[in-house]
Motif scaffolding. Structure first.
Motif, short mmCIF file in Angstrom:
data_model
loop_
_atom_site.label_atom_id
_atom_site.label_comp_id
_atom_site.label_asym_id
_atom_site.label_seq_id
_atom_site.Cartn_x
_atom_site.Cartn_y
_atom_site.Cartn_z
N ASP A 152 19.87 111.75 89.83
CA ASP A 152 19.79 110.95 91.06
C ASP A 152 20.28 109.53 90.77
OD1 ASP A 152 19.22 109.80 93.43
OD2 ASP A 152 17.07 110.24 93.43
N ASP A 167 27.32 112.71 102.84
CA ASP A 167 27.96 114.00 102.52
C ASP A 167 28.23 114.14 101.03
OD1 ASP A 167 27.98 114.54 105.19
OD2 ASP A 167 30.12 114.18 105.50
N ALA A 168 28.49 113.01 100.39
CA ALA A 168 28.87 113.06 98.96
C ALA A 168 27.67 113.06 98.03
CB ALA A 168 29.77 111.87 98.64
N LEU A 207 25.51 115.21 97.10
CA LEU A 207 25.43 116.34 96.16
C LEU A 207 26.36 116.12 94.96
CD1 LEU A 207 24.77 119.54 95.67
CD2 LEU A 207 27.18 119.65 96.30
N VAL A 208 27.56 115.67 95.27
CA VAL A 208 28.54 115.44 94.20
C VAL A 208 28.11 114.25 93.34
CG1 VAL A 208 30.91 114.68 93.77
CG2 VAL A 208 30.47 116.47 95.44
N ASN A 228 25.20 113.03 92.78
CA ASN A 228 23.96 113.20 92.01
C ASN A 228 23.98 114.37 91.02
OD1 ASN A 228 22.73 111.00 93.19
ND2 ASN A 228 22.04 112.19 94.95
N GLN A 229 25.16 114.90 90.76
CA GLN A 229 25.23 115.96 89.74
C GLN A 229 25.05 115.32 88.37
OE1 GLN A 229 28.44 119.24 90.80
NE2 GLN A 229 29.21 117.22 91.25
N ARG A 230 24.16 115.87 87.60
CA ARG A 230 23.98 115.37 86.24
C ARG A 230 24.88 116.19 85.31
NH1 ARG A 230 20.25 115.35 81.76
NH2 ARG A 230 19.21 117.24 82.42
N LYS A 240 33.93 112.25 89.41
CA LYS A 240 33.62 113.08 90.59
C LYS A 240 34.61 112.89 91.73
CE LYS A 240 28.81 112.89 89.25
NZ LYS A 240 28.90 111.90 88.16
N PHE A 249 34.91 110.61 93.72
CA PHE A 249 34.43 109.82 94.87
C PHE A 249 34.89 108.38 94.62
CE2 PHE A 249 31.18 107.54 97.42
CZ PHE A 249 31.46 108.14 98.63
#
Lengths: 250, 373
Positions: free
Chosen positions: A66, A118-119, A121-122, A124-126, A131, A133
């Motif tokens: 997160d 919307d982003a 999920l992307v 907060n990927q560990r 990414k 973004f």
């Protein structure tokens, strides 16, 4: 001609003159307000891009899950930066702001927040580093979301865009070619087209040092996202934010 | 309420009374039942029962003419959507981590390209009037099976091995392979581990026995595998003398520092990709001649539920056709051998997915020692 008729003619002529003059002044004021709104919309989109750029290290940190880069945090940083750049508080829009700006600035801010949402999920990927973004992808999505909900169209464009959907139309291409030959200037191009029915505004974007990691030298070598680098130098024209405001919105 | 005079079966029963009150009919019936007592009631109920049986026959007849419960293929066609499960844990190059693109959040990989093929073929099957849109549900690997069994998915594709013992839960069906020679491989960091295994192979001169060499070579080492995946099943069944560490994902195994992992088992094609492009500190465990060490062969299948016969035949026929046309081979080369940037492919050909179905903050999870060994 009797005296009475002359007086009536004079009054009528005066009335007509006042009417025409006031409508010209009114139209001129609306033109200026529309142009000002276009400038502010471009500034807001660019501020959003700037905030995404500033948070790149956080967004691409593979050790963190997160990241805390929520739509609310994004909004807070955008509002703060926008005040610094324009002295306009997006949370309490000043009364002197053009009516159109009062309507559209919150819509663009909301669209930008939705893109960050919307982003999540992307972001907060560990365990995942890059990414994609980035300012450009954020800007494309925010502009599209805003344009879908508004009669005003915003688009990021460039002479050789990576995303073909950002390909310039004939007008944009002409303007971009003109801008490319000029030294970096902080002014926008504003033109009224279609018999004064449409405002076309082009706000140029120039490469800063941060952009060159992906867009700089060596030309043709793939960057982290897999696109060939443009071989650009600091201060070169990167593209523009193109805004299209039809007359009905006035 | 009244029944109006019409030359119908109903009215023919009430000859002589062109218009009759329903209330009057019920009252007459009630009096008759009272008059005949419990025997009359029984006869009435039996008569009613026989009528209901007739209703059943009518329903059966109607279903023969026009099925009331549609099959899974008709359901997909009318929905216009193919609900596909895909694992949120990345299995590069089959499923890459989700990235943000100019078109929004996208996921890409060999499995995603295959899903596109399935959706395109379904569009043709459904008449081509409207495209069948693949709706991707990114969910944890272990939840794919639950989602499938609960009817939330039409199928799932996530480099699932179908020919490894214990890999097929009851009630699920596995297609013919879309990816052959998957195999389970191993990656290591410490060259001494490779030496230990190679020494075992040297002892077998002229009589190679991979399982024996691996059992002896990895004995006493800490070996990680992903929970529920075929590498986990292989280790549980065949490697008794290792310290088996079960991890929630492959990245979790790579990141684990305590305890120190000697070997990570996973699908060879995935390990081949990640050792070259993602985790260069790790290397594939190879045989003495330098060829990759494959512990067992494995092929990947599309999974759906046991009852979906039509969909199963559709998938098998499609995969066979794709193999015949060389499309599957092309996909394999494209994703495993070509040099490419996944982000760019995600932008150009990635698929969107239902964000609502994804765990809010995807965490690659942790590792813990297997119990009960």
């Amino acid at each position: 001609m009797p005296m009475k008729s002359r007086v009536w003619l004079f009054i009528s002529m005066s009335f007509m003159f006042v009417l025409v003059w006031s409508s010209i002044v009114w139209a001129q004021a609306l033109r200026e307000e529309t142009e000002k709104t276009a400038q502010q919309l471009a500034t807001l989109l660019n501020v959003g891009r700037l905030i995404v750029d500033r948070n790149q290290t956080l967004i691409n940190d593979p050790r963190k899950g997160d990241k805390g880069f929520t739509p609310e945090v994004f909004e807070y940083e955008v509002v703060d930066e926008f005040i610094q750049q324009t002295h306009i508080d997006l949370k309490h829009l000043p009364s002197h702001l053009p009516f159109l700006a009062k309507e559209l600035l919150p819509q663009l801010l909301q669209s930008s927040k939705e893109v960050v949402a919307d982003a999540q999920l992307v972001i907060n990927q560990r365990g995942i580093g890059y990414k994609n973004f980035v300012p450009a992808t954020f800007g494309s999505q925010a502009a599209r979301k805003f344009s879908n909900r508004s009669h005003v169209k915003i688009k990021q464009t460039a002479l050789n865009p990576r995303n073909l959907k950002n390909t310039p139309d004939a007008y944009e291409e002409n303007m971009l070619k003109r801008l490319a030959t000029q030294p970096a200037v902080d002014t926008s191009i504003m033109e009224w087209n279609d018999n004064e029915q449409t405002l076309r505004a082009l706000i140029p974007l120039y490469y800063s040092q941060d952009c060159l990691a992906c867009h700089g030298e060596p030309r043709g070598i793939l960057d982290i996202s897999g696109y060939p680098r443009e071989g650009a130098k600091e201060g070169d024209l990167a593209g523009a934010i193109s805004i299209h405001i039809p007359v009905q919105s006035r | 309420m009244a029944l109006y005079y019409r030359s119908s079966i109903l009215n023919s029963m009430i000859v002589g009374e062109p218009i009759i009150s329903v209330r009057l009919m019920i009252r007459r019936l009630w009096y008759s039942l009272k008059e005949y007592g419990s025997q009359g009631t029984l006869v009435f109920l039996l008569a009613l029962g026989s009528f209901l049986q007739g209703c059943g026959l009518i329903f059966d007849a109607v279903e023969l003419v026009q099925p009331l419960a549609r099959d899974e293929m008709s359901a997909i066609c009318s929905r216009g959507q193919l609900r596909v499960g895909i694992s949120v844990e990345p299995f590069r190059p089959f499923v890459f981590p989700a990235v943000f693109t100019d078109e929004g959040v996208r996921v890409t990989g060999l499995d995603v390209e295959l899903i596109r093929e399935v959706a395109d073929a379904l569009t043709t099957y459904c008449g081509g009037q409207k495209p069948i849109v693949p709706t991707l549900h990114l969910t944890r690997f272990r939840d794919l099976f639950i989602e499938m069994n609960e009817g939330h998915l039409d199928l799932f594709v996530s480099s699932i091995g179908g020919n490894v013992p214990g890999a097929r839960p009851a009630g699920l069906w596995y297609s013919i392979p879309y990816f052959h020679n998957g195999g389970i491989g191993a990656m290591i960091q410490n060259p001494e581990v490779a030496e230990k295994v190679r020494t075992q192979f040297q002892h077998q001169a002229g009589n190679p026995d991979t399982l024996t060499a691996i059992q002896a070579g990895l004995s006493g080492l800490t070996v990680a595998a992903q929970r529920g995946r075929t590498s986990h099943l292989y280790a549980e069944a065949n490697l008794k003398n290792i310290r088996l560490l079960i991890c929630d994902s492959l990245p979790a195994a790579v990141e684990a520092k305590d305890p120190r992992i000697d070997v990570i088992l996973s699908k060879h094609s995935i390990l081949d990709y990640v050792t070259k492009r993602v985790w260069p500190d790790w290397r594939l465990l190879t045989r003495n001649d330098g060829t990759p060490l494959i512990l067992t062969q494995e092929s990947f299948s599309i999974v759906t539920v046991e009852e979906h016969r039509r969909l199963q035949w559709f998938l098998n026929n499609l995969l066979y056709r794709l193999e015949e046309l060389g499309r599957l081979e092309h996909m394999r080369r494209r994703w495993l051998e070509e040099d490419y940037a996944p982000t760019r492919r995600a932008t150009l050909e990635g698929l969107p997915f239902e964000v609502s179905k994804v765990p809010e903050h995807y965490d690659q999870g942790q590792c813990r020692f297997a119990t009960g060994r």
